[in-house]
Design an enzyme around this catalytic site. Structure first.
Site, PDB file in Angstrom:
ATOM      1  N   HIS A  32      -0.756   6.290   6.254  1.00 29.40           N
ATOM      2  CA  HIS A  32      -0.093   5.893   4.837  1.00 29.40           C
ATOM      3  C   HIS A  32       0.287   7.279   4.557  1.00 29.40           C
ATOM      4  O   HIS A  32      -0.136   8.210   4.766  1.00 29.40           O
ATOM      5  CB  HIS A  32      -1.246   5.245   4.175  1.00 29.40           C
ATOM      6  CG  HIS A  32      -1.410   3.820   4.203  1.00 29.40           C
ATOM      7  ND1 HIS A  32      -2.062   3.305   5.490  1.00 29.40           N
ATOM      8  CD2 HIS A  32      -1.062   2.868   3.513  1.00 29.40           C
ATOM      9  CE1 HIS A  32      -1.855   1.945   5.353  1.00 29.40           C
ATOM     10  NE2 HIS A  32      -1.172   1.636   4.275  1.00 29.40           N
TER      11      HIS A  32
ATOM     12  N   SER B  33       0.622  -1.193   0.099  1.00 33.14           N
ATOM     13  CA  SER B  33       0.002   0.162  -0.079  1.00 33.14           C
ATOM     14  C   SER B  33       0.934   1.340   0.044  1.00 33.14           C
ATOM     15  O   SER B  33       0.497   2.344  -0.492  1.00 33.14           O
ATOM     16  CB  SER B  33      -1.098   0.059   1.198  1.00 33.14           C
ATOM     17  OG  SER B  33      -0.144  -0.296   2.322  1.00 33.14           O
TER      18      SER B  33
END
Length: 296
Positions: free
Chosen positions: A278, A48
């Site tokens: 993230h 990711s």
């Protein structure tokens, strides 16, 4: 390999619940030197942090992949003759080697299948999910609610005298080795670059609980774990004919505790379009810049 799993989706649900709770508190072979970025076929493998979940525009919902992630930016800058980005949120080394399923449960072939004999550049950013990144963040964030000034996360993972996370990193090293050797076999003439991971917590001090809900004394512990993971990736790259692109150093001072206009990585409640914990678009651009500098 058909493995029904939605680690990203499950973690997102846990982090959503945690956000509600914290809201109250807040009110030894080295690759040869190259003179320029390879402009032939470029293949990006990874998880990711490569894919860029929730960064506009999402071009693959099964993998939560953005067209503004660092591989897309590097391919455009390098003028790659062809480009295959097969990175996928939730991916492990097994997904690169054997295939798996994405966030929608749709089966995927091995990422390695995209690497062909005429590939000029392969980037690999993997290992975080092999050590259980999402579960670690969720557990440590939840633990912090009970002891924000203590070290509940460190206590959890070092109980019994063994650091479980360091052991997981050691166990992931041979898996990354297998990935790099398989890439080299598939593309003997490619330049292979392993990327590390950027900073989530500050490079010094005790963080910013509850904005980033990691207990004060756990911040140095998790910082050490992140650096140990990057060291393993660097060492494994060097031992397997690849080079290592450091994206941690340029991310110092741009961690999740910094302002929304500075940070590369979002916190529990993102203020830029990105998944919790993230990289945002600025982080992907930062990693692209670091990678291009490394390639040059």
């Amino acid at each position: 390999m058909n493995r029904p799993r939605l680690p990203f989706a499950r973690t997102a649900a846990r982090l959503a619940a945690l956000a509600a709770a914290t809201a109250g508190v807040l009110l030894a072979v080295t690759a040869p030197a190259h003179a320029a970025v390879p402009s032939g076929r470029y293949v990006a493998l990874g998880d990711s942090y490569t894919a860029g979940p929730l960064i506009p525009t999402q071009v693959d919902l099964n993998c939560l992949r953005s067209n503004r992630n660092y591989p897309s930016l590097v391919a455009a800058s390098a003028g790659s003759s062809s480009f295959a980005d097969v990175s996928c949120s939730g991916a492990t080394t097994d997904d690169i080697l054997y295939g798996g399923s994405g966030q929608l449960g749709i089966n995927l072939p091995p990422q390695l299948n995209a690497v062909t004999s005429n590939t000029a550049l392969v980037t690999v950013q993997i290992g975080g999910n092999d050590i259980g990144f999402s579960g670690i963040i969720s557990a440590c964030a939840e633990d912090s609610l009970s002891s924000p000034l203590g070290s509940p996360c460190k206590n959890r993972y070092t109980a019994g005298g063994t650091d479980q996370l360091r052991a997981r990193i050691a166990a992931a090293a041979p898996k990354v080795t297998t990935v790099l050797r398989s890439v080299r076999q598939a593309a003997p003439n490619a330049r292979v670059v392993v990327l590390g991971y950027p900073a989530i917590v500050p490079d010094s001090g005790y963080g910013c609980w509850p904005v980033v809900p990691i207990a004060y004394q756990d911040v140095p512990y998790l910082r050490g774990v992140a650096k140990a993971l990057n060291t393993m990736l660097s060492d494994t790259a060097a031992a397997n004919g690849a080079s290592y692109a450091d994206v941690y150093t340029p991310s110092i001072g741009r961690d999740a505790c910094k302002s929304s206009g500075t940070r590369w990585v979002e916190g529990l409640v993102p203020q830029n379009s990105a998944a919790p914990f993230h990289p945002n678009a600025r982080g992907e651009q930062g990693m692209a810049t670091a990678l291009l500098a490394h390639l040059n």
